[in-house]
Design a protein around this motif. Structure first.
Motif, PDB file in Angstrom:
ATOM      1  N   ASP B  23      -6.392   8.075   3.135  1.00 31.30           N
ATOM      2  CA  ASP B  23      -5.277   7.451   2.530  1.00 31.30           C
ATOM      3  C   ASP B  23      -5.815   6.721   1.203  1.00 31.30           C
ATOM      4  OD1 ASP B  23      -2.590   6.767   3.288  1.00 31.30           O
ATOM      5  OD2 ASP B  23      -3.134   4.685   2.934  1.00 31.30           O
ATOM      6  N   ILE B  24      -6.947   5.976   1.563  1.00 25.93           N
ATOM      7  CA  ILE B  24      -7.465   5.321   0.214  1.00 25.93           C
ATOM      8  C   ILE B  24      -7.863   6.405  -0.959  1.00 25.93           C
ATOM      9  CG2 ILE B  24      -9.706   4.236  -0.495  1.00 25.93           C
ATOM     10  CD1 ILE B  24      -9.437   2.376   1.755  1.00 25.93           C
ATOM     11  N   GLU B  26      -6.410   9.282  -1.320  1.00 26.09           N
ATOM     12  CA  GLU B  26      -5.193   9.467  -2.127  1.00 26.09           C
ATOM     13  C   GLU B  26      -4.663   8.574  -3.051  1.00 26.09           C
ATOM     14  OE1 GLU B  26      -2.363  11.613   0.374  1.00 26.09           O
ATOM     15  OE2 GLU B  26      -1.199  12.354  -1.281  1.00 26.09           O
ATOM     16  N   GLU B  27      -4.398   7.415  -2.482  1.00 29.28           N
ATOM     17  CA  GLU B  27      -3.994   6.289  -3.453  1.00 29.28           C
ATOM     18  C   GLU B  27      -5.156   6.088  -4.617  1.00 29.28           C
ATOM     19  OE1 GLU B  27      -3.942   2.303  -1.625  1.00 29.28           O
ATOM     20  OE2 GLU B  27      -2.313   1.744  -2.957  1.00 29.28           O
ATOM     21  N   TYR B  66     -12.860  -2.731  -0.505  1.00 25.72           N
ATOM     22  CA  TYR B  66     -12.071  -2.479   0.536  1.00 25.72           C
ATOM     23  C   TYR B  66     -12.425  -2.705   2.022  1.00 25.72           C
ATOM     24  CZ  TYR B  66      -9.365   0.749  -2.533  1.00 25.72           C
ATOM     25  OH  TYR B  66      -8.370   1.321  -3.567  1.00 25.72           O
TER      26      TYR B  66
END
Lengths: 112, 249
Positions: B23-24, B26-27, B66
């Motif tokens: 997810d990270i 892709e973002e 993060y």
């Protein structure tokens, strides 16, 4: 450490706490990371991407934001927006900010 | 060769928990593309990509952001609890083990040197064990988000009572600390100068040898250091405080 560095460090310390409030205040409508960065910069809040993007995830984990992938456009983007808790925290933080502002204005009256 | 962005995204996400990586990634990829797309017109795309990555900063720093905290064995959140627990255990466990070894040795009517060896071994090993396991436990808690209050056996910061604060002492070094320091130093010096090595052989298995061969061959150097340290601690005990000459030695 010369005086400029000291000033920079203190200034950064002051701004750090304001980013959360600024981000929450901007997410009444859904925004994705880069758009939020631009929005904040336009408003005069300079925040670095490497601070803002991880912050959004933390706020989401805390339940203040909710995110949704939007794949309608050419590249998929993750849109963040306030939850009900987020709205409540935003209201409380805004109140706290204005109390601080009043207090500091009283203390710094007469200083140019 | 993969693109700069691919390499950057991988460098960041490979340091993050498995569950968040995709997810990270892709973002982050989308964000970098957005940044590149917003760069001034006419800018070389490769240069724009480079600038976008430079702006995001070093991958390790971004990954730390993060994760929400820098990486350390035991972070600032757990450090006070770790220190209190370690101190409390180190104060009792080795002393207890030493006492048990002493009693066992005396009951078995072992020769005095052997008893002494057993006590020293017990004290050193239990201290090492305590330090290791406490640190390991807290290091695991640091990574799994454990709470300090759960780990702390001896009461958290809420339990402290201002009435328990010690009187300021005129002597900076208390008699207890001073004497302990002299005794410990004398003790270590004695071990170093003992004939023969500590520890023993049990059915061919060497146990309890506190010195490696290298350390053992260097014991005269160590002994000189201990002797200096012993003199310093006697001096401190007499003066009741550290002074420049003793602090240097």
């Amino acid at each position: 450490m010369d005086i400029d560095e000291t000033l920079a460090a203190h200034g950064q310390e002051i701004r750090r706490g304001t980013v959360v409030l600024a981000a929450l205040a901007s997410l009444g409508e859904p925004r994705y990371g880069y758009a939020l960065l631009e929005h904040l910069a336009d408003a005069g809040i300079e925040v670095e991407g490497n601070t803002l993007y991880p912050l959004l995830r933390r706020l989401e984990k805390q339940g203040l934001l909710v995110s949704e992938w939007n794949t309608d456009e050419s590249r998929p983007r993750k849109f963040y927006s306030l939850t009900d808790e987020g709205r409540a925290v935003l209201a409380a933080l805004t109140k706290e900010w204005s109390a601080l502002n009043t207090a500091l204005q009283t203390l710094t009256r007469g200083i140019s | 060769m993969s693109s700069l962005t691919d390499r950057y995204v991988h460098a960041v996400t490979s340091q993050l928990p498995e569950a968040q990586r995709a997810d990270i990634a892709e973002e982050l990829r989308g964000t970098i593309e957005d940044t590149v797309a917003a760069s001034p017109e006419g800018m070389d795309p490769a240069e724009a990509e480079r600038q976008a990555l430079l702006e995001l900063g070093h991958p390790i720093a971004l990954a730390d952001n993060y994760r929400g905290e820098g990486r350390s064995l035991i972070g600032p959140r757990l450090y006070p609890a770790w220190l209190r627990t370690l101190k409390a255990l180190l104060m009792w466990v080795p002393a207890l083990v030493g006492a048990i070894m002493l009693v066992v040795g005396v009951i078995d009517r072992d020769p005095p040197l052997e008893v002494l060896g057993g006590v020293v071994n017990g004290v050193l090993y239990s201290a090492l064990m305590v330090a290791f396991w406490v640190t390991l436990g807290f290091a695991i808690a640091e990574r799994t988000g454990g709470e300090a209050e759960v780990l702390e056996v001896f009461g958290g910061p809420d339990d402290w009572d201002p009435a328990g604060l010690p009187e300021p002492q005129r002597r900076q070094v208390s008699w207890g600390d001073g004497i302990l320091s002299v005794v410990v130093n004398a003790f270590l010096l004695t071990i170093l100068l003992l004939p023969g090595r500590l520890g023993g052989d049990l059915e061919g298995f060497a146990w309890g040898q506190i010195f490696t061969d290298t350390a053992y061959s260097l014991r005269w150097v160590l002994a000189v250091g201990m002797a200096v340290s012993l003199l310093a601690s006697v001096f401190v005990l007499a003066r009741g405080r550290w002074t420049w000459p003793t602090a240097c030695s």
